[in-house]
Design a protein around this motif. Structure first.
Motif, PDB file in Angstrom:
ATOM      1  N   ALA A 140      -5.607  14.677 -15.496  1.00 18.69           N
ATOM      2  CA  ALA A 140      -5.438  13.227 -15.371  1.00 18.69           C
ATOM      3  C   ALA A 140      -5.149  12.860 -13.917  1.00 18.69           C
ATOM      4  N   ARG A 141      -4.360  13.678 -13.224  1.00 19.95           N
ATOM      5  CA  ARG A 141      -4.080  13.428 -11.803  1.00 19.95           C
ATOM      6  C   ARG A 141      -5.342  13.580 -10.966  1.00 19.95           C
ATOM      7  N   ALA A 142      -6.153  14.561 -11.298  1.00 19.26           N
ATOM      8  CA  ALA A 142      -7.417  14.755 -10.578  1.00 19.26           C
ATOM      9  C   ALA A 142      -8.347  13.560 -10.791  1.00 19.26           C
ATOM     10  N   LEU A 143      -8.366  13.028 -12.009  1.00 22.07           N
ATOM     11  CA  LEU A 143      -9.181  11.853 -12.301  1.00 22.07           C
ATOM     12  C   LEU A 143      -8.677  10.637 -11.540  1.00 22.07           C
ATOM     13  N   LEU A 144      -7.377  10.525 -11.399  1.00 25.75           N
ATOM     14  CA  LEU A 144      -6.795   9.427 -10.628  1.00 25.75           C
ATOM     15  C   LEU A 144      -7.307   9.473  -9.191  1.00 25.75           C
ATOM     16  N   ASP A 145      -7.337  10.665  -8.612  1.00 26.24           N
ATOM     17  CA  ASP A 145      -7.847  10.829  -7.249  1.00 26.24           C
ATOM     18  C   ASP A 145      -9.321  10.477  -7.159  1.00 26.24           C
ATOM     19  N   ALA A 146     -10.092  11.016  -8.097  1.00 27.75           N
ATOM     20  CA  ALA A 146     -11.545  10.857  -8.037  1.00 27.75           C
ATOM     21  C   ALA A 146     -11.995   9.425  -8.310  1.00 27.75           C
ATOM     22  N   SER A 147     -11.297   8.742  -9.198  1.00 28.43           N
ATOM     23  CA  SER A 147     -11.728   7.405  -9.617  1.00 28.43           C
ATOM     24  C   SER A 147     -11.284   6.298  -8.665  1.00 28.43           C
ATOM     25  N   ARG A 193       0.841  -1.186   0.000  1.00 26.40           N
ATOM     26  CA  ARG A 193       0.000   0.000   0.000  1.00 26.40           C
ATOM     27  C   ARG A 193       0.879   1.241   0.000  1.00 26.40           C
ATOM     28  N   GLY A 194       0.546   2.187  -0.857  1.00 26.06           N
ATOM     29  CA  GLY A 194       1.336   3.398  -0.938  1.00 26.06           C
ATOM     30  C   GLY A 194       1.207   4.253   0.314  1.00 26.06           C
ATOM     31  N   PHE A 195       2.206   5.060   0.555  1.00 27.50           N
ATOM     32  CA  PHE A 195       2.177   5.978   1.691  1.00 27.50           C
ATOM     33  C   PHE A 195       1.029   6.966   1.514  1.00 27.50           C
ATOM     34  N   PRO A 196       0.190   7.159   2.542  1.00 30.76           N
ATOM     35  CA  PRO A 196      -0.979   8.038   2.405  1.00 30.76           C
ATOM     36  C   PRO A 196      -0.610   9.516   2.474  1.00 30.76           C
ATOM     37  N   ARG A 197       0.059   9.980   1.448  1.00 31.89           N
ATOM     38  CA  ARG A 197       0.534  11.359   1.439  1.00 31.89           C
ATOM     39  C   ARG A 197      -0.616  12.311   1.111  1.00 31.89           C
ATOM     40  N   PRO A 198      -0.792  13.403   1.877  1.00 32.30           N
ATOM     41  CA  PRO A 198      -1.852  14.374   1.575  1.00 32.30           C
ATOM     42  C   PRO A 198      -1.720  14.927   0.160  1.00 32.30           C
ATOM     43  N   ALA A 199      -2.858  15.235  -0.459  1.00 33.12           N
ATOM     44  CA  ALA A 199      -2.868  15.681  -1.851  1.00 33.12           C
ATOM     45  C   ALA A 199      -2.014  16.919  -2.070  1.00 33.12           C
ATOM     46  N   ILE A 250      -4.932 -14.902 -26.533  1.00 28.68           N
ATOM     47  CA  ILE A 250      -5.561 -14.990 -25.224  1.00 28.68           C
ATOM     48  C   ILE A 250      -6.577 -13.865 -25.095  1.00 28.68           C
ATOM     49  N   GLU A 251      -7.522 -14.052 -24.191  1.00 31.40           N
ATOM     50  CA  GLU A 251      -8.523 -13.018 -23.972  1.00 31.40           C
ATOM     51  C   GLU A 251      -7.901 -11.841 -23.245  1.00 31.40           C
ATOM     52  N   LEU A 252      -8.127 -10.643 -23.746  1.00 31.74           N
ATOM     53  CA  LEU A 252      -7.614  -9.434 -23.131  1.00 31.74           C
ATOM     54  C   LEU A 252      -8.784  -8.561 -22.706  1.00 31.74           C
ATOM     55  N   ILE A 253      -8.821  -8.199 -21.431  1.00 28.85           N
ATOM     56  CA  ILE A 253      -9.877  -7.348 -20.918  1.00 28.85           C
ATOM     57  C   ILE A 253      -9.665  -5.922 -21.430  1.00 28.85           C
ATOM     58  N   GLY A 254     -10.731  -5.292 -21.875  1.00 30.18           N
ATOM     59  CA  GLY A 254     -10.629  -3.928 -22.375  1.00 30.18           C
ATOM     60  C   GLY A 254     -10.695  -2.898 -21.258  1.00 30.18           C
ATOM     61  N   GLY A 255     -10.515  -1.672 -21.619  1.00 31.05           N
ATOM     62  CA  GLY A 255     -10.585  -0.576 -20.668  1.00 31.05           C
ATOM     63  C   GLY A 255     -11.128   0.651 -21.354  1.00 31.05           C
ATOM     64  N   PRO A 256     -11.387   1.717 -20.610  1.00 25.93           N
ATOM     65  CA  PRO A 256     -11.936   2.933 -21.210  1.00 25.93           C
ATOM     66  C   PRO A 256     -10.972   3.566 -22.203  1.00 25.93           C
ATOM     67  N   THR A 257     -11.515   4.072 -23.316  1.00 25.92           N
ATOM     68  CA  THR A 257     -10.682   4.770 -24.291  1.00 25.92           C
ATOM     69  C   THR A 257     -10.042   5.987 -23.628  1.00 25.92           C
ATOM     70  N   PRO A 258      -8.742   6.154 -23.761  1.00 26.49           N
ATOM     71  CA  PRO A 258      -8.079   7.268 -23.068  1.00 26.49           C
ATOM     72  C   PRO A 258      -8.604   8.624 -23.526  1.00 26.49           C
ATOM     73  N   ALA A 259      -8.974   9.442 -22.557  1.00 23.79           N
ATOM     74  CA  ALA A 259      -9.477  10.777 -22.867  1.00 23.79           C
ATOM     75  C   ALA A 259      -8.306  11.731 -23.096  1.00 23.79           C
ATOM     76  N   GLU A 260      -8.576  12.789 -23.838  1.00 18.32           N
ATOM     77  CA  GLU A 260      -7.563  13.821 -24.051  1.00 18.32           C
ATOM     78  C   GLU A 260      -7.606  14.758 -22.857  1.00 18.32           C
ATOM     79  N   LEU A 261      -6.551  14.718 -22.034  1.00 21.55           N
ATOM     80  CA  LEU A 261      -6.534  15.472 -20.789  1.00 21.55           C
ATOM     81  C   LEU A 261      -5.153  16.077 -20.544  1.00 21.55           C
ATOM     82  N   PRO A 262      -5.099  17.286 -19.999  1.00 21.30           N
ATOM     83  CA  PRO A 262      -3.815  17.777 -19.485  1.00 21.30           C
ATOM     84  C   PRO A 262      -3.401  16.907 -18.301  1.00 21.30           C
ATOM     85  N   VAL A 263      -2.128  16.911 -17.989  1.00 22.12           N
ATOM     86  CA  VAL A 263      -1.623  16.055 -16.911  1.00 22.12           C
ATOM     87  C   VAL A 263      -2.317  16.344 -15.585  1.00 22.12           C
ATOM     88  N   ASP A 264      -2.540  17.618 -15.278  1.00 23.74           N
ATOM     89  CA  ASP A 264      -3.183  17.966 -14.006  1.00 23.74           C
ATOM     90  C   ASP A 264      -4.587  17.373 -13.909  1.00 23.74           C
TER      91      ASP A 264
END
Length: 259
Positions: A220-227, A127-133, A204-218
């Motif tokens: 994308a980081r916010a989405l990482l937090d929210a998701s 588990r990653g260190f729970p560093r404040p945002a 072999i069967e490969l599980i799909g994932g969401p098509t990558p959205a066009e996002l600035p890095v910031d």
């Protein structure tokens, strides 16, 4: 005849790790090196013990080898140091075997999809260190894939490096793509450009994932937090290239860009 390495591993220890555990881990690593038929050019052992022994996965062990230019890595975490060492060595030995028998595995993959899975057993990650945002920094690195490669080769790289995901440029479409661990020994694939024939050819069967959205890095980081997802694959509007953001073990955000 197997290559008998006399290489002395580099050992890095962080935290209160008993000398006996360090010696035990080093001995197990040296024994594992003997499985390689290729020269072992480098070997590194890292043991990290968190200050709170009650924390799940308090001891983290990472072993990295350079097998004649091919990097192989194995990681494991456990509350008990010896268990973490044993799990890491077990994973490392399977990865050495994967590299040594790659041609055979390639044939098995197309004959019997069950034969190809090397990690059917679920292994808990640290588990990653729970560093404040507001304290998180962005740590950038380039993908290990420095040239375009097939989905099959990307899956091989995912395994040998013991990563949870792997960013690469697809050799058929020229688009950026990600392969990842989908759980229960299965693998996932996300392509920025569709390639159904190339996907079918993997065998072999490969599980799909969401098509990558066009996002600035910031964003994308916010989405990482929210998701709460382990990583976010996105397309950078400034470069038109794919990138992956994820939470590092040290609590900071990691950014992987094409090599």
């Amino acid at each position: 005849m197997l290559f008998r390495s006399v290489l002395e591993p580099t050992v890095v220890v962080r935290g209160a790790v008993p000398d006996g555990i360090v010696a035990y881990a080093r001995e197990k690593l040296v024994l594992a090196l003997r499985m390689s038929r290729a020269p072992v050019l480098a070997a590194e052992l890292r043991i990290d013990r968190h200050a709170d022994p009650a924390r799940a996965g308090a001891v983290h062990v990472e072993m990295t080898l350079d097998l004649d230019g091919i990097v192989v890595r194995a990681r494991a975490s456990a509350p008990e140091p010896s268990a973490a060492v044993d799990d890491a060595v077990d994973r490392l030995e399977r990865r050495i075997e994967t590299v040594m028998h790659r041609d055979q595995d390639r044939m098995l993959r197309h004959r019997d999809t069950r034969s190809w899975h090397h990690e059917d057993r679920v292994v808990p990650r640290r588990r990653g260190f729970p560093r404040p945002a507001d304290e998180r920094e962005l740590v950038r690195r380039k993908s290990f894939a420095v040239q375009a490669e097939s989905i099959e080769d990307a899956l091989f790289d995912l395994e040998r490096l013991d990563h949870d995901f792997f960013l690469f440029e697809h050799d058929v479409t020229g688009g950026d793509a990600v392969v990842f661990r989908a759980g229960d020994g299965r693998y996932g694939l996300i392509l920025t450009r569709p390639a159904p024939e190339a996907v079918a050819a993997v065998g072999i069967e490969l599980i799909g994932g969401p098509t990558p959205a066009e996002l600035p890095v910031d964003e994308a980081r916010a989405l990482l937090d929210a998701s709460g997802a382990p990583f976010v694959f996105f397309t950078d509007p400034d470069t038109a290239r794919g990138g992956v953001v994820y939470r590092r073990d040290d609590g900071h955000d990691g950014l992987v860009i094409p090599g």
